[in-house]
Design a protein around this motif. Structure first.
Motif, PDB file in Angstrom:
ATOM      1  N   ASN A 170       0.834  -1.214   0.000  1.00  0.00           N
ATOM      2  CA  ASN A 170       0.000   0.000   0.000  1.00  0.00           C
ATOM      3  C   ASN A 170       0.866   1.260   0.000  1.00  0.00           C
ATOM      4  O   ASN A 170       0.586   2.222  -0.721  1.00  0.00           O
ATOM      5  CB  ASN A 170      -0.955   0.005   1.188  1.00  0.00           C
ATOM      6  N   ARG A 171       1.926   1.249   0.826  1.00  0.00           N
ATOM      7  CA  ARG A 171       2.822   2.397   0.907  1.00  0.00           C
ATOM      8  C   ARG A 171       3.499   2.687  -0.432  1.00  0.00           C
ATOM      9  O   ARG A 171       3.772   3.825  -0.774  1.00  0.00           O
ATOM     10  CB  ARG A 171       3.912   2.129   1.965  1.00  0.00           C
ATOM     11  N   LEU A 172       3.771   1.612  -1.190  1.00  0.00           N
ATOM     12  CA  LEU A 172       4.445   1.767  -2.480  1.00  0.00           C
ATOM     13  C   LEU A 172       3.464   1.995  -3.629  1.00  0.00           C
ATOM     14  O   LEU A 172       3.870   2.046  -4.780  1.00  0.00           O
ATOM     15  CB  LEU A 172       5.322   0.536  -2.761  1.00  0.00           C
ATOM     16  N   GLY A 173       2.172   2.123  -3.317  1.00  0.00           N
ATOM     17  CA  GLY A 173       1.194   2.516  -4.318  1.00  0.00           C
ATOM     18  C   GLY A 173       0.403   1.397  -4.961  1.00  0.00           C
ATOM     19  O   GLY A 173      -0.215   1.594  -6.005  1.00  0.00           O
ATOM     20  N   ARG A 174       0.389   0.220  -4.341  1.00  0.00           N
ATOM     21  CA  ARG A 174      -0.365  -0.902  -4.917  1.00  0.00           C
ATOM     22  C   ARG A 174      -1.862  -0.616  -4.856  1.00  0.00           C
ATOM     23  O   ARG A 174      -2.389  -0.223  -3.824  1.00  0.00           O
ATOM     24  CB  ARG A 174      -0.067  -2.193  -4.143  1.00  0.00           C
ATOM     25  N   ILE A 175      -2.529  -0.823  -5.972  1.00  0.00           N
ATOM     26  CA  ILE A 175      -3.988  -0.748  -6.033  1.00  0.00           C
ATOM     27  C   ILE A 175      -4.463  -2.087  -6.567  1.00  0.00           C
ATOM     28  O   ILE A 175      -4.026  -2.529  -7.627  1.00  0.00           O
ATOM     29  CB  ILE A 175      -4.451   0.400  -6.957  1.00  0.00           C
ATOM     30  N   ARG A 176      -5.328  -2.750  -5.815  1.00  0.00           N
ATOM     31  CA  ARG A 176      -5.810  -4.078  -6.215  1.00  0.00           C
ATOM     32  C   ARG A 176      -7.031  -3.928  -7.120  1.00  0.00           C
ATOM     33  O   ARG A 176      -8.104  -3.595  -6.657  1.00  0.00           O
ATOM     34  CB  ARG A 176      -6.151  -4.907  -4.972  1.00  0.00           C
ATOM     35  N   ARG A 177      -6.817  -4.193  -8.431  1.00  0.00           N
ATOM     36  CA  ARG A 177      -7.905  -4.066  -9.391  1.00  0.00           C
ATOM     37  C   ARG A 177      -8.413  -5.425  -9.827  1.00  0.00           C
ATOM     38  O   ARG A 177      -9.570  -5.741  -9.667  1.00  0.00           O
ATOM     39  CB  ARG A 177      -7.444  -3.269 -10.615  1.00  0.00           C
ATOM     40  N   GLU A 178      -7.523  -6.226 -10.413  1.00  0.00           N
ATOM     41  CA  GLU A 178      -7.936  -7.542 -10.884  1.00  0.00           C
ATOM     42  C   GLU A 178      -6.900  -8.569 -10.452  1.00  0.00           C
ATOM     43  O   GLU A 178      -5.712  -8.268 -10.361  1.00  0.00           O
ATOM     44  CB  GLU A 178      -8.100  -7.574 -12.418  1.00  0.00           C
ATOM     45  N   ARG A 179      -7.361  -9.789 -10.173  1.00  0.00           N
ATOM     46  CA  ARG A 179      -6.466 -10.856  -9.764  1.00  0.00           C
ATOM     47  C   ARG A 179      -5.449 -11.107 -10.877  1.00  0.00           C
ATOM     48  O   ARG A 179      -5.816 -11.258 -12.031  1.00  0.00           O
ATOM     49  CB  ARG A 179      -7.273 -12.120  -9.491  1.00  0.00           C
ATOM     50  N   TRP A 180      -4.200 -11.163 -10.501  1.00  0.00           N
ATOM     51  CA  TRP A 180      -3.075 -11.428 -11.408  1.00  0.00           C
ATOM     52  C   TRP A 180      -2.881 -10.332 -12.438  1.00  0.00           C
ATOM     53  O   TRP A 180      -2.235 -10.523 -13.453  1.00  0.00           O
ATOM     54  CB  TRP A 180      -3.200 -12.800 -12.075  1.00  0.00           C
ATOM     55  N   GLY A 181      -3.441  -9.145 -12.207  1.00  0.00           N
ATOM     56  CA  GLY A 181      -3.294  -8.037 -13.145  1.00  0.00           C
ATOM     57  C   GLY A 181      -2.000  -7.276 -12.914  1.00  0.00           C
ATOM     58  O   GLY A 181      -1.190  -7.615 -12.046  1.00  0.00           O
ATOM     59  N   SER A 182      -1.807  -6.223 -13.708  1.00  0.00           N
ATOM     60  CA  SER A 182      -0.622  -5.366 -13.577  1.00  0.00           C
ATOM     61  C   SER A 182      -0.578  -4.748 -12.188  1.00  0.00           C
ATOM     62  O   SER A 182      -1.615  -4.473 -11.590  1.00  0.00           O
ATOM     63  CB  SER A 182      -0.668  -4.253 -14.631  1.00  0.00           C
ATOM     64  N   ARG A 183       0.644  -4.508 -11.702  1.00  0.00           N
ATOM     65  CA  ARG A 183       0.762  -3.900 -10.376  1.00  0.00           C
ATOM     66  C   ARG A 183       2.106  -3.219 -10.202  1.00  0.00           C
ATOM     67  O   ARG A 183       3.105  -3.638 -10.778  1.00  0.00           O
ATOM     68  CB  ARG A 183       0.552  -4.925  -9.277  1.00  0.00           C
ATOM     69  N   VAL A 184       2.083  -2.199  -9.376  1.00  0.00           N
ATOM     70  CA  VAL A 184       3.305  -1.483  -9.019  1.00  0.00           C
ATOM     71  C   VAL A 184       4.195  -2.402  -8.182  1.00  0.00           C
ATOM     72  O   VAL A 184       5.417  -2.409  -8.355  1.00  0.00           O
ATOM     73  CB  VAL A 184       2.961  -0.189  -8.238  1.00  0.00           C
ATOM     74  N   ILE A 185       3.592  -3.183  -7.287  1.00  0.00           N
ATOM     75  CA  ILE A 185       4.354  -4.085  -6.412  1.00  0.00           C
ATOM     76  C   ILE A 185       3.452  -5.226  -5.954  1.00  0.00           C
ATOM     77  O   ILE A 185       2.254  -5.036  -5.754  1.00  0.00           O
ATOM     78  CB  ILE A 185       4.941  -3.330  -5.180  1.00  0.00           C
ATOM     79  N   ASP A 186       4.055  -6.378  -5.836  1.00  0.00           N
ATOM     80  CA  ASP A 186       3.384  -7.541  -5.262  1.00  0.00           C
ATOM     81  C   ASP A 186       4.391  -8.199  -4.335  1.00  0.00           C
ATOM     82  O   ASP A 186       5.556  -8.380  -4.719  1.00  0.00           O
ATOM     83  CB  ASP A 186       2.962  -8.503  -6.381  1.00  0.00           C
ATOM     84  N   ILE A 187       3.972  -8.510  -3.132  1.00  0.00           N
ATOM     85  CA  ILE A 187       4.841  -9.184  -2.170  1.00  0.00           C
ATOM     86  C   ILE A 187       4.103 -10.420  -1.683  1.00  0.00           C
ATOM     87  O   ILE A 187       3.030 -10.312  -1.081  1.00  0.00           O
ATOM     88  CB  ILE A 187       5.191  -8.268  -0.970  1.00  0.00           C
ATOM     89  N   ASP A 188       4.659 -11.584  -1.973  1.00  0.00           N
ATOM     90  CA  ASP A 188       4.041 -12.856  -1.573  1.00  0.00           C
ATOM     91  C   ASP A 188       4.916 -13.584  -0.582  1.00  0.00           C
ATOM     92  O   ASP A 188       6.136 -13.702  -0.784  1.00  0.00           O
ATOM     93  CB  ASP A 188       3.857 -13.780  -2.792  1.00  0.00           C
ATOM     94  N   LEU A 189       4.288 -14.106   0.475  1.00  0.00           N
ATOM     95  CA  LEU A 189       4.984 -15.010   1.386  1.00  0.00           C
ATOM     96  C   LEU A 189       4.968 -16.397   0.742  1.00  0.00           C
ATOM     97  O   LEU A 189       3.899 -16.944   0.478  1.00  0.00           O
ATOM     98  CB  LEU A 189       4.269 -15.056   2.741  1.00  0.00           C
ATOM     99  N   LEU A 190       6.146 -16.951   0.479  1.00  0.00           N
ATOM    100  CA  LEU A 190       6.243 -18.264  -0.157  1.00  0.00           C
ATOM    101  C   LEU A 190       6.302 -19.371   0.882  1.00  0.00           C
ATOM    102  O   LEU A 190       5.533 -20.327   0.830  1.00  0.00           O
ATOM    103  CB  LEU A 190       7.477 -18.326  -1.058  1.00  0.00           C
ATOM    104  N   TYR A 191       7.264 -19.256   1.779  1.00  0.00           N
ATOM    105  CA  TYR A 191       7.441 -20.211   2.873  1.00  0.00           C
ATOM    106  C   TYR A 191       7.679 -19.441   4.164  1.00  0.00           C
ATOM    107  O   TYR A 191       8.342 -18.408   4.149  1.00  0.00           O
ATOM    108  CB  TYR A 191       8.696 -21.071   2.687  1.00  0.00           C
ATOM    109  N   VAL A 192       7.177 -19.976   5.267  1.00  0.00           N
ATOM    110  CA  VAL A 192       7.577 -19.553   6.603  1.00  0.00           C
ATOM    111  C   VAL A 192       8.024 -20.825   7.300  1.00  0.00           C
ATOM    112  O   VAL A 192       7.197 -21.699   7.611  1.00  0.00           O
ATOM    113  CB  VAL A 192       6.422 -18.871   7.377  1.00  0.00           C
ATOM    114  N   ASP A 193       9.340 -20.974   7.467  1.00  0.00           N
ATOM    115  CA  ASP A 193       9.916 -22.220   7.981  1.00  0.00           C
ATOM    116  C   ASP A 193       9.337 -23.399   7.185  1.00  0.00           C
ATOM    117  O   ASP A 193       9.229 -23.318   5.970  1.00  0.00           O
ATOM    118  CB  ASP A 193       9.655 -22.370   9.493  1.00  0.00           C
TER     119      ASP A 193
END
Length: 163
Positions: free
Chosen positions: A80-103
């Protein structure tokens, strides 16, 4: 206090992609914990919704003391701080951060599934992940990231970004 090893995927396909990924890394370092490793930047074909600009992706290995739900809140706040706006799933984006694994955590809640439910299907995730953690074993499939990459059916283009 419990410390978690977390693998995070960064992605951007709008604006100055490299600068955005760098800013995201700095926010993660400040808000989530120290970044122990980072992959190269990879230019990757869009996945899901393919009619959009190519992405830059990077995987980070982070040490964090926060529980997974709090990690998710923190990464979404960074988006949000970097300007992400959620419009469509898997659409264009300024930034996406995904948690892949936690331990080796396996968890499914309304807001977070760990490991990331699509990571084994996506070359844009597996290539940078296998670069920094080839021998990390997926806790559900019991295969290393290198094995998952070798078996991945995705044919999307993934190449090191030369800037």
């Amino acid at each position: 206090m419990t410390t978690h090893t977390v693998y995070v995927l960064l992605g951007a396909n709008l604006g100055d992609r490299a600068a955005t990924l760098h800013r995201a890394l700095e926010h993660i370092r400040t808000d989530l914990g120290p970044v122990l490793q980072q992959s190269a930047l990879y230019e990757t074909a869009a996945w899901g919704v393919t009619d959009q600009p190519v992405f830059l992706n990077q995987v980070l290995k982070v040490l964090s003391v926060f529980p997974p739900d709090e990690m998710l809140e923190k990464t979404q706040a960074i988006e949000n701080r970097l300007g992400r706006i959620r419009r469509e799933r898997w659409g264009s984006r300024v930034i996406d951060i995904d948690l892949l694994y936690v331990d080796q955590l396996v968890q499914q809640t309304d807001t977070l599934t760990l490991p990331h439910p699509f990571l084994h299907e996506r070359r844009f995730t597996l290539v940078p992940l296998a670069e920094i953690a080839p021998d990390f074993v997926h806790p559900v499939f019991q295969k290393t990231n290198a094995q998952l990459l070798a078996e991945c059916a995705d044919t999307g283009e993934v190449s090191k970004w030369l800037g």
